[in-house]
Scaffold this motif. Structure first.
Motif, PDB file in Angstrom:
ATOM      1  N   CYS A   1      45.159 -16.397  20.851  1.00  0.00           N
ATOM      2  CA  CYS A   1      45.896 -17.591  21.264  1.00  0.00           C
ATOM      3  C   CYS A   1      45.004 -18.559  22.028  1.00  0.00           C
ATOM      4  N   ARG A   2      44.210 -18.033  22.964  1.00  0.00           N
ATOM      5  CA  ARG A   2      43.328 -18.898  23.756  1.00  0.00           C
ATOM      6  C   ARG A   2      42.288 -19.574  22.862  1.00  0.00           C
ATOM      7  N   ARG A   3      41.755 -18.826  21.924  1.00  0.00           N
ATOM      8  CA  ARG A   3      40.770 -19.418  21.013  1.00  0.00           C
ATOM      9  C   ARG A   3      41.403 -20.484  20.119  1.00  0.00           C
TER      10      ARG A   3
ATOM     11  N   ASN B   1      52.293 -20.842  23.212  1.00  0.00           N
ATOM     12  CA  ASN B   1      52.479 -20.081  24.447  1.00  0.00           C
ATOM     13  C   ASN B   1      51.596 -18.842  24.406  1.00  0.00           C
ATOM     14  N   CYS B   2      50.623 -18.775  25.319  1.00  0.00           N
ATOM     15  CA  CYS B   2      49.721 -17.631  25.399  1.00  0.00           C
ATOM     16  C   CYS B   2      50.149 -16.719  26.553  1.00  0.00           C
ATOM     17  N   GLU B   3      50.021 -15.417  26.345  1.00  0.00           N
ATOM     18  CA  GLU B   3      50.343 -14.477  27.410  1.00  0.00           C
ATOM     19  C   GLU B   3      49.374 -14.653  28.576  1.00  0.00           C
ATOM     20  N   VAL B   4      49.926 -14.663  29.775  1.00  0.00           N
ATOM     21  CA  VAL B   4      49.112 -14.887  30.969  1.00  0.00           C
ATOM     22  C   VAL B   4      48.150 -13.729  31.205  1.00  0.00           C
ATOM     23  N   ASN B   5      48.576 -12.518  30.885  1.00  0.00           N
ATOM     24  CA  ASN B   5      47.758 -11.348  31.203  1.00  0.00           C
ATOM     25  C   ASN B   5      46.922 -10.842  30.032  1.00  0.00           C
ATOM     26  N   SER B   6      46.792 -11.641  28.949  1.00  0.00           N
ATOM     27  CA  SER B   6      46.011 -11.138  27.824  1.00  0.00           C
ATOM     28  C   SER B   6      45.280 -12.209  27.021  1.00  0.00           C
ATOM     29  N   GLY B   7      45.783 -13.433  26.982  1.00  0.00           N
ATOM     30  CA  GLY B   7      45.181 -14.439  26.120  1.00  0.00           C
ATOM     31  C   GLY B   7      45.691 -14.393  24.700  1.00  0.00           C
ATOM     32  N   MET B   8      46.634 -13.481  24.399  1.00  0.00           N
ATOM     33  CA  MET B   8      47.221 -13.379  23.069  1.00  0.00           C
ATOM     34  C   MET B   8      48.480 -14.246  22.979  1.00  0.00           C
ATOM     35  N   TYR B   9      49.017 -14.379  21.767  1.00  0.00           N
ATOM     36  CA  TYR B   9      50.243 -15.150  21.588  1.00  0.00           C
ATOM     37  C   TYR B   9      51.426 -14.420  22.228  1.00  0.00           C
ATOM     38  N   GLU B  10      52.265 -15.183  22.912  1.00  0.00           N
ATOM     39  CA  GLU B  10      53.509 -14.602  23.399  1.00  0.00           C
ATOM     40  C   GLU B  10      54.403 -14.275  22.205  1.00  0.00           C
ATOM     41  N   GLN B  11      55.221 -13.255  22.369  1.00  0.00           N
ATOM     42  CA  GLN B  11      56.069 -12.818  21.257  1.00  0.00           C
ATOM     43  C   GLN B  11      57.074 -13.885  20.858  1.00  0.00           C
TER      44      GLN B  11
END
Length: 477
Positions: A390-392, A407-417
């Motif tokens: 997500c961040r990339r 929306n990126c997860e705050v604790n991972s940088g991945m996409y929120e579900q």
């Protein structure tokens, strides 16, 4: 290539005169070439098949979708269209190697004995199709004893469903989708924002997932590279990345994955962002050119010191050396490790990770902490999860001037579900692709991303639970 099957001599009699004509131009031991014929068939099938002219030879494009099988016709040298038994039908085995030996099985049993009706016309297919009917279950199905004490086809385990099985479930769904939520139980209406998130996988001839998979709804999807069981590997492209998207084949990414699976610690193949081969490749000190679209090599093989003489060399893209910054650092460490091990010294560990294009992988470790980086090793976010996709992507959208809110997860940088689009919400996977119904924000609580994921994986009964008790007004229009 599928292994060739032994064929009883009596079934070969018609072709003996033709075969004997290529056996040194004479009879052998007075058996008119039978011994040589038998020897080639058992021990050198590739050479044997060069002498076979395929009659009515089928190709994937000539067969109904999902029915082409290589090496099943004319002594195992020609392709054919084959239909396999489906769920609940009587069977004698399974084509899926997970549940049987497939066509790699018993050498003493002719493949032709497993197929009935050579040239037989199937009732469910057009009369101009040359289709064989097999007594084996289709991919994703296993042949086992049922309650009637007959062997019938059953689906594989929930965590072990192959590409063909998912493909078949998707086709069944389109033929008879869930009833219209407005209350008409007989309706077969397809509702776009409820049902359009499902996509049909592309399968290889042997029933595994093809290298490239394009997933998600029309105009919202993304093509990605996967391993044979459908797990994500390096390489992707959005439809707005035309040069990458239209020629994408993932051949390089799959080859790199295969080599690492085989135990290679360093692989120097260079893949483009879409998983294709880059034009110039170097391995073990030798370099060559390869066509990214066809994945075929051309031109000479030259020492790496002479790579500038290759027709595919581009100084602007390559610079003065083949290895890039990340892999140069990684390979230098690997070389040092080999030297220290040869002297009986335990080398220091390295946490550096490179992608198949030679750039830095999204997740890098700084001591015990995982952080997100871009491909040039610029810090993006921390802490990191499995991929930082997500961040990339967010950075890529900004660089391209594309206005997309993710929306990126705050604790991972991945996409929120759960992702938001205007006044609607939807479930998203690790690549940000919509994987569930699209509903208005006030109905978010009705979404079940887990059920939608199981629906896409081929469990059709879970599809209605992806947005349980939802009515037509829940969906975007």
């Amino acid at each position: 290539m599928l292994r060739r099957k032994k064929v009883e001599l009596l079934t070969l009699f018609v072709g003996l005169q033709l075969v004997s004509s290529f056996v040194e131009g004479k009879t052998v031991n007075g058996d008119h070439g039978l011994s040589r014929f038998r020897d080639l068939l058992r021990n050198d099938t590739d050479r044997f098949c060069k002498y076979i002219i395929c009659q009515e030879n089928e190709t994937p494009g000539r067969c109904p979708e999902g029915t082409y099988v290589d090496g099943v016709a004319q002594f195992g040298c020609c392709g054919a269209c084959v239909i396999f038994k489906q769920y609940g039908e009587d069977c004698t085995g399974s084509i899926d190697p997970k549940y049987g030996m497939g066509y790699h099985g018993n050498d003493e049993e002719s493949l032709r004995a497993q197929l009935t009706g050579s040239g037989q016309i199937s009732d469910s297919l057009p009369p101009n199709q040359n289709v064989l009917s097999s007594s084996w279950c289709d991919f994703g199905l296993q042949c086992r004893m049922g309650i009637t004490l007959k062997t019938v086809c059953f689906p594989g385990g929930d965590d072990d469903k192959g590409c063909r099985y998912v493909q078949k479930q998707y086709q069944d769904f389109l033929a008879d989708p869930e009833p219209d939520p407005e209350g008409n139980p007989q309706s077969e209406k397809f509702i776009p924002f409820r049902d359009d998130y499902r996509w049909s996988p592309t399968c290889s001839e042997d029933g595994y997932f093809a290298e490239k998979q394009c997933k998600g709804p029309s105009n919202e999807g993304r093509c990605v590279c996967v391993d044979p069981v459908g797990n994500r590997i390096f390489g992707s492209a959005f439809d707005f990345q035309k040069d990458l998207y239209e020629t994408m084949n993932c051949k390089c990414s799959r080859k790199v994955w295969e080599r690492y699976q085989a135990g290679e610690s360093t692989v120097t193949l260079h893949c483009a962002q879409n998983g294709n081969y880059e034009p110039l490749q170097c391995e073990d000190g030798w370099c060559y050119c390869i066509d990214p679209v066809t994945a075929k090599t051309y031109g000479p093989n030259l020492p790496e010191s002479a790579l500038k003489l290759l027709p595919c060399y581009d100084a602007k893209l390559l610079g003065q050396q083949y290895l890039r910054r990340c892999e140069s650092e990684f390979h230098a460490h690997a070389h040092l490790s080999d030297l220290l091990k040869a002297k009986g010294v335990q080398p220091p560990s390295i946490s550096l990770s490179c992608d198949p294009d030679g750039s830095y992988s999204p997740v890098q470790y700084d001591g015990p902490d995982a952080k997100c980086y871009d491909r040039y090793y610029q810090w993006l976010w921390s802490p990191a999860g499995d991929g930082c996709q997500c961040r990339r992507d967010n950075m890529m959208f900004k660089d391209l001037g594309i206005q997309v809110n993710v929306n990126c997860e705050v604790n991972s940088g991945m996409y929120e579900q759960i992702q938001t689009r205007g006044n609607t919400v939807y479930c998203a996977d690790q690549d940000g692709v919509r994987t569930g119904p699209l509903v208005y924000k006030q109905y978010e609580a009705y979404l079940s991303c887990k059920e939608a994921q199981m629906c896409q994986a081929g469990t059709n009964r879970n599809c209605r639970l992806a947005c349980e008790h939802c009515t037509r007004e829940f969906y975007d229009s």
